[in-house]
Each structure stands twice: as structure tokens, then as C-alpha cells.
Design a protein around this motif. Structure first.
Motif, PDB file in Angstrom:
ATOM      1  N   LEU A 233     -53.348  -9.304  -5.089  1.00 54.96           N
ATOM      2  CA  LEU A 233     -52.972 -10.409  -4.816  1.00 54.96           C
ATOM      3  C   LEU A 233     -53.052 -10.852  -3.432  1.00 54.96           C
ATOM      4  CD1 LEU A 233     -49.657  -9.603  -6.922  1.00 54.96           C
ATOM      5  CD2 LEU A 233     -51.387 -11.158  -7.813  1.00 54.96           C
ATOM      6  N   GLN A 234     -53.543 -12.193  -3.253  1.00 50.82           N
ATOM      7  CA  GLN A 234     -53.729 -12.495  -1.990  1.00 50.82           C
ATOM      8  C   GLN A 234     -53.200 -14.021  -1.704  1.00 50.82           C
ATOM      9  OE1 GLN A 234     -57.618 -12.233  -0.208  1.00 50.82           O
ATOM     10  NE2 GLN A 234     -57.088 -12.468   1.639  1.00 50.82           N
ATOM     11  N   ASP A 235     -52.371 -13.859  -0.450  1.00 52.37           N
ATOM     12  CA  ASP A 235     -51.725 -15.312  -0.255  1.00 52.37           C
ATOM     13  C   ASP A 235     -50.923 -14.942   1.095  1.00 52.37           C
ATOM     14  OD1 ASP A 235     -49.912 -17.715   0.056  1.00 52.37           O
ATOM     15  OD2 ASP A 235     -50.805 -18.365  -1.928  1.00 52.37           O
ATOM     16  N   ASN A 236     -50.813 -16.018   2.199  1.00 50.75           N
ATOM     17  CA  ASN A 236     -50.175 -15.671   3.272  1.00 50.75           C
ATOM     18  C   ASN A 236     -48.565 -16.626   3.247  1.00 50.75           C
ATOM     19  OD1 ASN A 236     -51.384 -18.191   3.532  1.00 50.75           O
ATOM     20  ND2 ASN A 236     -51.188 -18.038   5.937  1.00 50.75           N
ATOM     21  N   GLN A 237     -48.311 -17.529   2.225  1.00 55.83           N
ATOM     22  CA  GLN A 237     -47.356 -18.119   2.382  1.00 55.83           C
ATOM     23  C   GLN A 237     -46.126 -17.548   1.556  1.00 55.83           C
ATOM     24  OE1 GLN A 237     -48.670 -21.945   0.374  1.00 55.83           O
ATOM     25  NE2 GLN A 237     -49.782 -22.592   2.161  1.00 55.83           N
ATOM     26  N   LYS A 238     -44.926 -18.426   1.952  1.00 55.71           N
ATOM     27  CA  LYS A 238     -43.688 -17.954   1.530  1.00 55.71           C
ATOM     28  C   LYS A 238     -43.265 -19.043   0.616  1.00 55.71           C
ATOM     29  CE  LYS A 238     -42.115 -15.338   5.695  1.00 55.71           C
ATOM     30  NZ  LYS A 238     -41.024 -15.466   6.662  1.00 55.71           N
ATOM     31  N   ILE A 239     -42.108 -18.620  -0.233  1.00 56.57           N
ATOM     32  CA  ILE A 239     -41.567 -19.514  -1.331  1.00 56.57           C
ATOM     33  C   ILE A 239     -40.870 -20.603  -0.430  1.00 56.57           C
ATOM     34  CG2 ILE A 239     -40.230 -19.969  -3.219  1.00 56.57           C
ATOM     35  CD1 ILE A 239     -41.205 -17.142  -3.900  1.00 56.57           C
ATOM     36  N   SER A 240     -40.945 -21.787  -0.825  1.00 59.63           N
ATOM     37  CA  SER A 240     -39.885 -22.898  -0.149  1.00 59.63           C
ATOM     38  C   SER A 240     -39.309 -23.799  -1.026  1.00 59.63           C
ATOM     39  CB  SER A 240     -40.813 -23.741   0.804  1.00 59.63           C
ATOM     40  OG  SER A 240     -41.858 -24.444   0.159  1.00 59.63           O
ATOM     41  N   GLU A 241     -38.722 -24.587  -0.774  1.00 53.68           N
ATOM     42  CA  GLU A 241     -37.618 -25.343  -1.798  1.00 53.68           C
ATOM     43  C   GLU A 241     -38.441 -26.098  -2.966  1.00 53.68           C
ATOM     44  OE1 GLU A 241     -33.592 -28.052  -1.631  1.00 53.68           O
ATOM     45  OE2 GLU A 241     -34.991 -28.291   0.116  1.00 53.68           O
ATOM     46  N   GLU A 242     -39.450 -26.619  -2.570  1.00 53.01           N
ATOM     47  CA  GLU A 242     -40.096 -27.590  -3.442  1.00 53.01           C
ATOM     48  C   GLU A 242     -40.886 -26.689  -4.573  1.00 53.01           C
ATOM     49  OE1 GLU A 242     -43.084 -27.103   0.146  1.00 53.01           O
ATOM     50  OE2 GLU A 242     -41.179 -27.362  -0.220  1.00 53.01           O
ATOM     51  N   ASN A 243     -40.928 -25.353  -4.367  1.00 53.25           N
ATOM     52  CA  ASN A 243     -41.837 -24.512  -5.161  1.00 53.25           C
ATOM     53  C   ASN A 243     -41.092 -24.407  -6.494  1.00 53.25           C
ATOM     54  OD1 ASN A 243     -43.005 -22.677  -2.057  1.00 53.25           O
ATOM     55  ND2 ASN A 243     -44.179 -24.040  -3.312  1.00 53.25           N
ATOM     56  N   GLU A 244     -39.910 -24.434  -6.315  1.00 59.90           N
ATOM     57  CA  GLU A 244     -39.136 -24.135  -7.633  1.00 59.90           C
ATOM     58  C   GLU A 244     -39.404 -25.074  -8.697  1.00 59.90           C
ATOM     59  OE1 GLU A 244     -34.833 -24.578  -9.469  1.00 59.90           O
ATOM     60  OE2 GLU A 244     -34.905 -23.744  -7.398  1.00 59.90           O
ATOM     61  N   ALA A 245     -39.856 -26.602  -8.496  1.00 60.52           N
ATOM     62  CA  ALA A 245     -40.174 -27.475  -9.345  1.00 60.52           C
ATOM     63  C   ALA A 245     -41.586 -27.330  -9.812  1.00 60.52           C
ATOM     64  CB  ALA A 245     -39.814 -28.701  -8.748  1.00 60.52           C
ATOM     65  N   THR A 246     -42.274 -26.544  -9.169  1.00 66.00           N
ATOM     66  CA  THR A 246     -43.910 -26.792  -9.402  1.00 66.00           C
ATOM     67  C   THR A 246     -44.437 -25.364  -9.744  1.00 66.00           C
ATOM     68  OG1 THR A 246     -44.416 -26.071  -7.334  1.00 66.00           O
ATOM     69  CG2 THR A 246     -44.379 -28.407  -7.978  1.00 66.00           C
ATOM     70  N   SER A 247     -43.767 -24.291  -9.735  1.00 65.41           N
ATOM     71  CA  SER A 247     -44.446 -22.748  -9.780  1.00 65.41           C
ATOM     72  C   SER A 247     -43.488 -21.723 -10.804  1.00 65.41           C
ATOM     73  CB  SER A 247     -44.193 -22.269  -8.318  1.00 65.41           C
ATOM     74  OG  SER A 247     -45.074 -22.961  -7.390  1.00 65.41           O
ATOM     75  N   LEU A 248     -44.331 -21.396 -11.736  1.00 66.91           N
ATOM     76  CA  LEU A 248     -43.781 -21.002 -12.998  1.00 66.91           C
ATOM     77  C   LEU A 248     -42.846 -19.918 -12.778  1.00 66.91           C
ATOM     78  CD1 LEU A 248     -46.661 -21.521 -15.447  1.00 66.91           C
ATOM     79  CD2 LEU A 248     -44.478 -22.547 -15.651  1.00 66.91           C
ATOM     80  N   LEU A 249     -43.240 -19.023 -11.795  1.00 67.99           N
ATOM     81  CA  LEU A 249     -42.435 -17.729 -11.502  1.00 67.99           C
ATOM     82  C   LEU A 249     -41.221 -17.930 -10.534  1.00 67.99           C
ATOM     83  CD1 LEU A 249     -45.325 -15.363 -10.649  1.00 67.99           C
ATOM     84  CD2 LEU A 249     -44.678 -16.172 -12.896  1.00 67.99           C
ATOM     85  N   VAL A 250     -41.042 -19.169 -10.090  1.00 69.24           N
ATOM     86  CA  VAL A 250     -39.881 -19.394  -9.150  1.00 69.24           C
ATOM     87  C   VAL A 250     -38.671 -19.738 -10.028  1.00 69.24           C
ATOM     88  CG1 VAL A 250     -39.099 -20.577  -7.063  1.00 69.24           C
ATOM     89  CG2 VAL A 250     -41.606 -19.963  -7.203  1.00 69.24           C
ATOM     90  N   LEU A 251     -37.600 -18.947 -10.009  1.00 69.31           N
ATOM     91  CA  LEU A 251     -36.573 -19.026 -11.019  1.00 69.31           C
ATOM     92  C   LEU A 251     -35.606 -19.974 -10.258  1.00 69.31           C
ATOM     93  CD1 LEU A 251     -36.379 -15.672 -12.448  1.00 69.31           C
ATOM     94  CD2 LEU A 251     -37.706 -17.360 -13.519  1.00 69.31           C
ATOM     95  N   PRO A 252     -34.596 -20.577 -11.321  1.00 69.12           N
ATOM     96  CA  PRO A 252     -33.450 -21.333 -10.792  1.00 69.12           C
ATOM     97  C   PRO A 252     -32.470 -20.587  -9.506  1.00 69.12           C
ATOM     98  CG  PRO A 252     -33.633 -21.498 -12.910  1.00 69.12           C
ATOM     99  CD  PRO A 252     -34.563 -20.528 -12.627  1.00 69.12           C
ATOM    100  N   GLY A 253     -32.097 -21.198  -8.608  1.00 72.14           N
ATOM    101  CA  GLY A 253     -31.288 -20.623  -7.597  1.00 72.14           C
ATOM    102  C   GLY A 253     -32.170 -20.128  -6.414  1.00 72.14           C
TER     103      GLY A 253
END
Length: 450
Positions: A233-253
Motif C-alpha cells: 500500500l503506497q500513499d503519502n496523504q492523510k484523510i481530510s474532511e472531504e474524503n468522507e463523501a468520496t472514499s468508501l473506507l472512510v466511515l461516518p464520524g
């Protein structure tokens, strides 16, 4: 930044396309939609049925803010996921309300299996092994339900049909659509439902774990695996607020905000039985490939320049996924397969010139939605909104199913598309730009029999 930022990459499909005069109006139109996902007892315990229900729940909640899963009973999940041990528990963790009866307030219904049609707008998920899509009526019975990849695709396309009603500003007719995830470039034939036995890659390198990369992980986690399996798994970014609406693994909260994307994907894949290796930096074409490294790279990057670098890096096989840009093309899926770091000439168009990109952004800034937005976020915030791309979760989910399906083809020593173009508005009319040669040797896989 603002109350509009969290779902901005979804609402931009309306504001940037001239379908809503402000971000507040776009939010209000999405919030009016109330989706019931009705899961029949006949599909409650099937791999495709569970994948379709949870994909529809996840993407509908991200788009519209609320969703209800309607089912009479409950059942253990067939695959192990980090969101609960049963269908009901998983749906609740994804943000759904769960009930035994359809909601009287529902505006749209997604039906899975043997369920009553009801009087309101409704669409049926449909599949038969590798065939997947939607139906307007009950004429075609669901067939072989043992392949979860088909359920992921059908659930995503069903939510897409609900979203199309929002874009149109009215309920539109449900479209019958059938795609073969085994050969998506061919018109689907009910007599060709794809193999019952195939090979699944047991070593993969996933680069970019945002909108598309998380969709790859989502689909992989619904596949029952066995034996030793590794994902880099390769990525350098962190999860930000707008990722919740677009990314399947980011859960509510807000629990996952600020977490590295690779670490979130790591939790899901480990729970599903995969070993993982994490690289928390960009890939600039400078990571030497070892003999034990995964031979198949799945790329879900946004920008073209690093994708071109990776295409020439020398992976034995690379599948690159991309989606269209802008409000008029956000449902377009492109998939490219590169063999041994030798992309064919013209496989990608030339990168857009900086001045052309800047001109497009300036064009958005003068629209009423952005003029009004400036009162809330200022000039800099307005520019940030304009520069962000449109990203809708069901597009990522559908793309994940297509890409994993073609990775399975390669592991099964079958050719894959050099270039494949699919529009979710008419997914059964995909365009093919040639096929690779079939791999001459197995690069690592486990056999799966449905």
C-alpha cells in the motif's frame, strides 16, 4: 473550511454543471433524497447480495446523507470486514438506519432479490455470475449470486440511477443495463456468464489510496481469499474532511480524520486476511522492484504526470484507472493495462497546459454558485473549491469492480484491455482500444471456485 466543504466534490456535479445556483441549493437537493435499500431473504446470505446491499448503503449515504436498509432478518457476513460481523451491524457502521419495513418517507427504493416493488420509484439490482447491472421490472430473475464483484458493481450502478434523478431535477425512467465484468467490452450475452473457476492475484501493489484506491480495497475485501496474500500500500496523504463523501473506507464520524490513508486501507485488508506492507511516501519511479515484490500494480492516481512515470517503471503488469474530469464527464471510467513498462504510443493524451487549466478554473469562479460561496469562504476558499475535482462515490465503487475483474483475468492468464472506456450512464456500451497479449506465465495467484 465551511459547511459546504465536506460534500463539495459531490455537490460540484450540480453546481459546476449549472444544475444548481449555489452550493446550498445543491446540498438541499441531495438532502431531499431518502433511499431505501431493500434486501430480500433470498439474497441476504449470498456474496453478491451482501456486497450489493453494503455498496448501495455506503454510496447512497455518502451522496444523500441518509439511507435505510430494509430487511426482515439478519445474517453473518460471508467475508470478514472491520465494520461488524453481520449485515445489520455493518450497515449501521456505514451510517444506515436499519428497519424491517420500508419507510413511508422514502423517495427512491433500491431492491435486491425477491422484494415487493412498491408504488414509488424503484430500481432492481441484477446479476448472474459475471454479468451485473440493473433492471426496471421483475422480468429477469437474479442468477448465480456467488460472485461479490458483481454485487459491488450492481449496487453502485443502482445508486447512480438515483443520482441521475437529482441531476435531472425529476425522477427519470430506470434504465436496464447489463455488463459482463469478465469481458466488459462485449455486449453482454445471457448465455455467456463467465467462468465459475478462476485465479485471483495473491500479490498486488496499490498506489494512491483515495477515491479509486479505496474502491480497489473495498472490492478485494469482499472476495473470499485463502493462503498467503500480500498487498503493498503506497500513499503519502492523510484523510481530510472531504474524503468522507468520496472514499468508501472512510466511515461516518471524525475518528479517522488526520489518519494516513495507507493505514486505513491496512486495517481493512488485514481484517480480510491479506498481509500488508506500507509505504508512506510518493512513488517517483525511484523504488526498485525486487523479485518478491508484487508483479501487478493497480494505480488510482489523480494526476497524469506521475501515472506516466509509473507506466514506464517496469512493473510486469500495471492497471491504471482514471475517471473523467469536470461536471460533464464525472461518470466516465477509463482503464489502461501496461505490460513490462512499455505503454503504447498515444495511450494517454498530452497533459493539459497550465494556462488551459487556469482558464477553466476562472470560468467557474464567475458562476453564481461561486460568487455566492465567496461570502462564506473568501477569495482563497472559493478558488480551492473551484480547483477540486468532481468525485462521486458510486463511480469509484463501479471502477473498483471493473479493475479487480480485469486483474483476475490477468491472473487467469487471459488478456486485458489496453484501453477501456465506460460511461456509467450507459455502461453496456463500453469502448475497447485493443487487448494485451495473454500472460505467458502465472505471476502468483490462488485458485477460486464459486
Amino acid at each position: 473550511m465551511t459547511k459546504f466543504w465536506k460534500r463539495s466534490r459531490v455537490t460540484k456535479a450540480l453546481t459546476d454543471g449549472g444544475r444548481a445556483g449555489s452550493f446550498e441549493e445543491a446540498e438541499a437537493r441531495l438532502n431531499k433524497v431518502r433511499v431505501d435499500v431493500v434486501l430480500g431473504d433470498d439474497q441476504l446470505t449470498t456474496a453478491a447480495g451482501q456486497a450489493a446491499a453494503l455498496t448501495a448503503v455506503a454510496t447512497a449515504r455518502k451522496c444523500f446523507g441518509r439511507v435505510t436498509l430494509v430487511m426482515a432478518g439478519d445474517a453473518p457476513l460471508i467475508t470478514i470486514l472491520p465494520i461488524g460481523e453481520t449485515v445489520k451491524a455493518a450497515a449501521r457502521r456505514l451510517g444506515a438506519r436499519v428497519d424491517t419495513h420500508a419507510s413511508k418517507l422514502a423517495t427512491h427504493t433500491i431492491r435486491i432479490g425477491n422484494t415487493p416493488a412498491g408504488a414509488r420509484w424503484n430500481v432492481r439490482c441484477w446479476w448472474d455470475r459475471w454479468l451485473a447491472g440493473t433492471r426496471a421490472f421483475d422480468g429477469d430473475r437474479i442468477g448465480d449470486s456467488r460472485l461479490s464483484v458483481s454485487g459491488v458493481f450492481a449496487g453502485a450502478v443502482a445508486v447512480r440511477q438515483v443520482f441521475a434523478c437529482v441531476l435531472a431535477g425529476r425522477d427519470i425512467h430506470v434504465r436496464d443495463a447489463t455488463v459482463s465484468l469478465w469481458t466488459p467490452w462485449q455486449l453482454a450475452s445471457m448465455d455467456e456468464i463467465g467462468p465459475e473457476r478462476f485465479d485471483v492475484p495473491d500479490k498486488l501493489w496499490l498506489l494512491g489510496l483515495g477515491h479509486l484506491g479505496q474502491a480497489f480495497v473495498w472490492t478485494l475485501c469482499f472476495l473470499r481469499g485463502e493462503g498467503e496474500r500480500l498487498v503493498v500500500l503506497q500513499d503519502n496523504q492523510k484523510i481530510s474532511e472531504e474524503n468522507e463523501a468520496t472514499s468508501l473506507l472512510v466511515l461516518p464520524g471524525d475518528e479517522e480524520l488526520g489518519e494516513k490513508k495507507v493505514r486505513l486501507a491496512d486495517v481493512w485488508l488485514k481484517r480480510a486476511g491479506w498481509e500488508t506492507s506500507l509505504i508512506e511516501r510518493r512513488h517517483a519511479g525511484d523504488v526498485a522492484l525486487g523479485v518478491d515484490d508484487p508483479p501487478i500494480l493497480l494505480s488510482g492516481l489523480d494526476r497524469l504526470t506521475p501515472r506516466l512515470v509509473l507506466a514506464k517503471h517496469g512493473f510486469p503488469l500495471m492497471i491504471d484507472a482514471g475517471i473523467g474530469h469536470g461536471p460533464g464527464d464525472f461518470e466516465g471510467i477509463q482503464m489502461r493495462t501496461i505490460v513490462n513498462g512499455e505503454p503504447p504510443v498515444g495511450l494517454w493524451s498530452e497533459p493539459a497546459k497550465a494556462e488551459e487549466t487556469e482558464e477553466g478554473t476562472k470560468g467557474l469562479l464567475d458562476r453564481p454558485a461561486y460568487v455566492e460561496l465567496e461570502q462564506h469562504v473568501g477569495e482563497c476558499g472559493k478558488v480551492s473549491f473551484a480547483q477540486a475535482s468532481v468525485a462521486v462515490p458510486f463511480v469509484g465503487a463501479a471502477t473498483g469492480a471493473v479493475v479487480i475483474g480485469q486483474a483476475i483475468r490477468l491472473a487467469t492468464l487471459e488478456p486485458a484491455p489496453v484501453f477501456l472506456q465506460m460511461e456509467l450512464g450507459a455502461p453496456d456500451m463500453a469502448t475497447l482500444g485493443g487487448l494485451t497479449e495473454a500472460p505467458h506465465a502465472n505471476l502468483g495467484s490462488f485458485s477460486m471456485r464459486l
